[in-house]
Design a protein around this motif. Structure first.
Motif, PDB file in Angstrom:
ATOM      1  N   LEU A 257      91.709  32.654 -13.594  1.00 26.59           N
ATOM      2  CA  LEU A 257      92.616  31.513 -13.617  1.00 26.59           C
ATOM      3  C   LEU A 257      93.346  31.362 -12.287  1.00 26.59           C
ATOM      4  O   LEU A 257      93.486  30.254 -11.760  1.00 26.59           O
ATOM      5  N   LEU A 258      93.810  32.472 -11.748  1.00 21.82           N
ATOM      6  CA  LEU A 258      94.515  32.419 -10.464  1.00 21.82           C
ATOM      7  C   LEU A 258      93.598  31.896  -9.361  1.00 21.82           C
ATOM      8  O   LEU A 258      93.992  31.050  -8.559  1.00 21.82           O
ATOM      9  N   GLU A 259      92.368  32.377  -9.335  1.00 22.92           N
ATOM     10  CA  GLU A 259      91.410  31.936  -8.323  1.00 22.92           C
ATOM     11  C   GLU A 259      91.104  30.447  -8.463  1.00 22.92           C
ATOM     12  O   GLU A 259      90.861  29.755  -7.460  1.00 22.92           O
ATOM     13  N   ALA A 260      91.132  29.943  -9.698  1.00 24.20           N
ATOM     14  CA  ALA A 260      90.853  28.524  -9.931  1.00 24.20           C
ATOM     15  C   ALA A 260      92.022  27.631  -9.542  1.00 24.20           C
ATOM     16  O   ALA A 260      91.857  26.405  -9.465  1.00 24.20           O
ATOM     17  N   GLY A 261      93.197  28.230  -9.327  1.00 21.49           N
ATOM     18  CA  GLY A 261      94.338  27.427  -8.879  1.00 21.49           C
ATOM     19  C   GLY A 261      95.465  27.294  -9.880  1.00 21.49           C
ATOM     20  O   GLY A 261      96.325  26.412  -9.741  1.00 21.49           O
ATOM     21  N   VAL A 262      95.514  28.163 -10.876  1.00 22.94           N
ATOM     22  CA  VAL A 262      96.575  28.077 -11.889  1.00 22.94           C
ATOM     23  C   VAL A 262      97.850  28.734 -11.366  1.00 22.94           C
ATOM     24  O   VAL A 262      97.823  29.846 -10.831  1.00 22.94           O
ATOM     25  N   ASP A 263      98.972  28.048 -11.536  1.00 26.67           N
ATOM     26  CA  ASP A 263     100.272  28.533 -11.069  1.00 26.67           C
ATOM     27  C   ASP A 263     101.049  29.284 -12.145  1.00 26.67           C
ATOM     28  O   ASP A 263     101.738  30.264 -11.855  1.00 26.67           O
ATOM     29  N   VAL A 264     100.989  28.794 -13.381  1.00 26.75           N
ATOM     30  CA  VAL A 264     101.814  29.322 -14.471  1.00 26.75           C
ATOM     31  C   VAL A 264     100.918  29.817 -15.595  1.00 26.75           C
ATOM     32  O   VAL A 264      99.947  29.149 -15.971  1.00 26.75           O
ATOM     33  N   LEU A 265     101.247  30.971 -16.139  1.00 28.42           N
ATOM     34  CA  LEU A 265     100.440  31.598 -17.185  1.00 28.42           C
ATOM     35  C   LEU A 265     101.295  31.922 -18.398  1.00 28.42           C
ATOM     36  O   LEU A 265     102.409  32.435 -18.267  1.00 28.42           O
ATOM     37  N   THR A 266     100.773  31.617 -19.586  1.00 26.71           N
ATOM     38  CA  THR A 266     101.425  32.046 -20.826  1.00 26.71           C
ATOM     39  C   THR A 266     100.471  32.942 -21.600  1.00 26.71           C
ATOM     40  O   THR A 266      99.263  32.698 -21.654  1.00 26.71           O
ATOM     41  N   VAL A 267     101.024  33.990 -22.202  1.00 24.20           N
ATOM     42  CA  VAL A 267     100.235  34.956 -22.974  1.00 24.20           C
ATOM     43  C   VAL A 267     100.966  35.210 -24.289  1.00 24.20           C
ATOM     44  O   VAL A 267     102.143  35.585 -24.285  1.00 24.20           O
ATOM     45  N   GLY A 268     100.284  34.995 -25.411  1.00 26.99           N
ATOM     46  CA  GLY A 268     100.923  35.162 -26.710  1.00 26.99           C
ATOM     47  C   GLY A 268     100.007  35.818 -27.721  1.00 26.99           C
ATOM     48  O   GLY A 268      98.795  35.931 -27.528  1.00 26.99           O
ATOM     49  N   GLN A 269     100.596  36.258 -28.808  1.00 18.60           N
ATOM     50  CA  GLN A 269      99.855  36.892 -29.894  1.00 18.60           C
ATOM     51  C   GLN A 269      99.141  35.849 -30.747  1.00 18.60           C
ATOM     52  O   GLN A 269      99.751  34.869 -31.193  1.00 18.60           O
ATOM     53  N   TYR A 270      97.854  36.054 -30.978  1.00 16.61           N
ATOM     54  CA  TYR A 270      97.143  35.205 -31.935  1.00 16.61           C
ATOM     55  C   TYR A 270      97.639  35.539 -33.339  1.00 16.61           C
ATOM     56  O   TYR A 270      97.705  36.705 -33.742  1.00 16.61           O
TER      57      TYR A 270
END
Length: 299
Positions: free
Chosen positions: A222-235
């Protein structure tokens, strides 16, 4: 394996959420305008907290999705007609609630020639006309890789363009059977090509049995593709008919994911049990925007 075929995992003590009762104003504005929210349709665990704070994520283009992801609570099937009055209705609700930050998302509309891109544009313009200072985040589908349709949305300059990758690449064939991991990454590359300064954002769920190394690889992709902000949550399994929860990820592991994401260069990260794509969206935007502007000044 379905939830009917094995014993469900017991929920850990950290999987508890405070409920708020003062959500009347948001609920009334949404119902009055005949709108849908992803808060309800996706059974978001943060709904009462966000509504208590007077915020909501508007779901446009109907409530029927043309795809059937195995984790998602949104109804799938054959969608109806697109409501031409929906942009005005969303703008009415945003004005009534006096929102300063609005998140707009949609179901997948693979039946439409542009995947619904023009409707996103119409909603954005209607909201801006009513509340010019309101910041807008769009959470869009992959548009089946139609980058000209994507350009329509980018050209009206939402403050944040969000598209959730949802899970690791090896799980795509059964978690998101009609989606494509590489196509989603390409979407971000195209956004940054069209608008280098636009804040981009994506989210991933954990707890489906993934290896942490694969999760970290998704972060790097994602970072390499150009994403600035990341969210990570529990399924969290919406019903017994949906994909099983294989693991309840500990708060410590979520902290470790956040530390790793920041260490490799993300400009904003929210990682936690109840984190969802739109959770504290305004704060993450402000954080990322400040870092992008600092980088631009140094360039």
């Amino acid at each position: 394996m379905s939830g009917d075929e094995k014993t469900l995992l017991p929920k850990p003590p950290w999987l508890r959420k405070k409920l708020y009762n003062n959500t009347f104003n948001v609920d009334r504005a949404i119902e009055h305008n005949g709108l849908e929210t992803i808060c309800k349709e996706a059974a978001c665990p943060n709904r009462s907290e966000c509504w208590h704070a007077g915020t909501a994520t508007f779901l446009i283009l109907g409530r029927i999705c043309t795809r059937k992801c195995t984790f998602c609570n949104v109804e799938s099937g054959t969608p109806g007609f697109v409501d031409p009055l929906e942009p005005t209705k969303v703008a009415d609700a945003v004005e009534a609630l006096k929102l300063n930050y609005t998140v707009i998302t949609s179901v997948n509309r693979d039946d439409l020639p542009d995947g619904g891109a023009q409707h996103f544009v119409d909603v954005i313009r209607a909201v801006r006309e009513r509340r010019p200072d309101n910041k807008i985040e769009v959470l869009i589908p992959d548009l089946l890789g139609d980058w000209e349709a994507l350009r329509k949305i980018v050209d009206v300059a939402p403050e944040v363009l969000n598209h959730n990758i949802e899970t690791i690449e090896p799980f795509y064939y059964y978690v998101r059977p009609k989606a494509d991991y590489r196509r989603s990454l390409e979407l971000f590359s195209e956004v940054k090509r069209m608008a280098p300064s636009m804040v981009t954002k994506s989210g991933i769920m954990v707890g489906m049995g993934e290896d942490p190394n694969d999760v970290r690889q998704a972060f790097r992709d994602l970072l390499e593709a150009g994403v600035d902000v990341l969210t990570v949550g529990q399924y969290l399994q919406p019903t017994r008919q949906h994909l099983d929860v294989e693991e309840y990820v500990t708060p410590e592991q979520f902290e470790a994911y956040a530390e790793y994401a920041y260490s490799i260069g993300f400009k904003g990260v929210a990682s936690g049990v109840f984190v969802r794509s739109s959770y504290k969206a305004d704060e993450l935007y402000a954080q990322a925007r400040q870092k992008i502007e600092m980088q631009e000044e140094l360039a």
